[in-house]
Design a protein around this motif. Structure first.
Motif, PDB file in Angstrom:
ATOM      1  N   ALA A 109       0.840  -1.202   0.000  1.00  9.84           N
ATOM      2  CA  ALA A 109       0.000   0.000   0.000  1.00  9.84           C
ATOM      3  C   ALA A 109       0.874   1.250   0.000  1.00  9.84           C
ATOM      4  O   ALA A 109       0.585   2.207  -0.721  1.00  9.84           O
TER       5      ALA A 109
ATOM      6  N   PRO B 163       1.095  -3.665  -6.424  1.00  9.37           N
ATOM      7  CA  PRO B 163       1.119  -5.055  -5.981  1.00  9.37           C
ATOM      8  C   PRO B 163       2.304  -5.777  -6.614  1.00  9.37           C
ATOM      9  O   PRO B 163       2.325  -6.033  -7.813  1.00  9.37           O
TER      10      PRO B 163
ATOM     11  N   GLU C 190      -4.299  -6.590  -5.130  1.00 10.49           N
ATOM     12  CA  GLU C 190      -4.752  -5.224  -4.883  1.00 10.49           C
ATOM     13  C   GLU C 190      -6.172  -5.167  -5.425  1.00 10.49           C
ATOM     14  O   GLU C 190      -6.388  -5.340  -6.625  1.00 10.49           O
TER      15      GLU C 190
ATOM     16  N   LYS D 131      -9.734   0.247  -0.563  1.00  7.55           N
ATOM     17  CA  LYS D 131      -8.878  -0.671  -1.333  1.00  7.55           C
ATOM     18  C   LYS D 131      -8.154  -1.611  -0.375  1.00  7.55           C
ATOM     19  O   LYS D 131      -7.670  -1.206   0.673  1.00  7.55           O
TER      20      LYS D 131
ATOM     21  N   TRP E  80      -5.214  -4.661   0.190  1.00  3.76           N
ATOM     22  CA  TRP E  80      -3.953  -5.263  -0.241  1.00  3.76           C
ATOM     23  C   TRP E  80      -3.850  -6.584   0.515  1.00  3.76           C
ATOM     24  O   TRP E  80      -3.572  -6.611   1.703  1.00  3.76           O
TER      25      TRP E  80
END
Length: 176
Positions: free
Chosen positions: A82, A87, A117, A158, A160
């Motif tokens: 992040a 990614p 991601e 979002k 990760w």
């Protein structure tokens, strides 16, 4: 009186308007934010472990156990991806997945790392990993015995995700 009646009719019609579109320009559903609270951690980790073990059992493979050291390595890498906003398998310090597992104190052999991601849930992410031969092979590695699983969620929603597998065998020590 007429204005009041007209206002009520217009208000009723506005309430009947269709909901905003749920599909993007590409025809795919728009991402929905999957908010994870701190209290959800155990539930999500064990849901992933149980799901992976069902897939492994169907393939005739031994079950995995959740491992604290591999989970720590996964959590560190999820947050680092992040920070890097990309990614990939290398840490911002140049570390490899093997090095991160060793740094976290994992005593077994590193077997593989999966990353994502996304705005998808853990099970949607697992389904995406199973749809690709290379990532499916990591999940179905016959030598794997331990699993670490963690994520970092940005304020935007979002996610990760990082899943790390380890197993029996001589520990591979990364070059210093």
């Amino acid at each position: 009186m007429f204005r009041v009646l007209l206002s009520l009719v217009l208000l009723a019609l506005a309430a009947c308007s269709p909901p905003p579109p749920t599909l993007g320009a590409d025809g795919k559903p728009l991402p929905q934010v999957y908010n994870i609270r701190a209290a959800d951690t155990g539930r999500i980790q064990f849901a992933m472990l149980d799901s992976v073990n069902v897939l492994r059992q169907a393939a005739g493979l031994p079950q995995l156990a959740l491992n604290a050291e591999l989970t720590a390595a996964a959590a560190t890498h999820a947050r680092d991806m992040a920070v890097q906003n990309r990614p990939w398998h290398f840490g911002s310090d140049g570390s490899s997945p093997l090095e991160r597992a060793a740094r976290a104190g994992y005593p077994g052999q590193f077997r593989g790392e999966l990353i994502s991601e996304t705005f998808e849930t853990e099970l949607e992410t697992l389904a995406a990993w199973m749809a690709e031969p290379a990532t499916r092979d990591v999940i179905l590695d016959p030598a794997a015995r331990d699993m670490g699983f963690a994520w970092y969620q940005e304020p935007s929603g979002k996610l990760w995700w990082t899943l790390v597998l380890g197993g029996a065998g001589p520990r591979i020590v990364p070059n210093a």
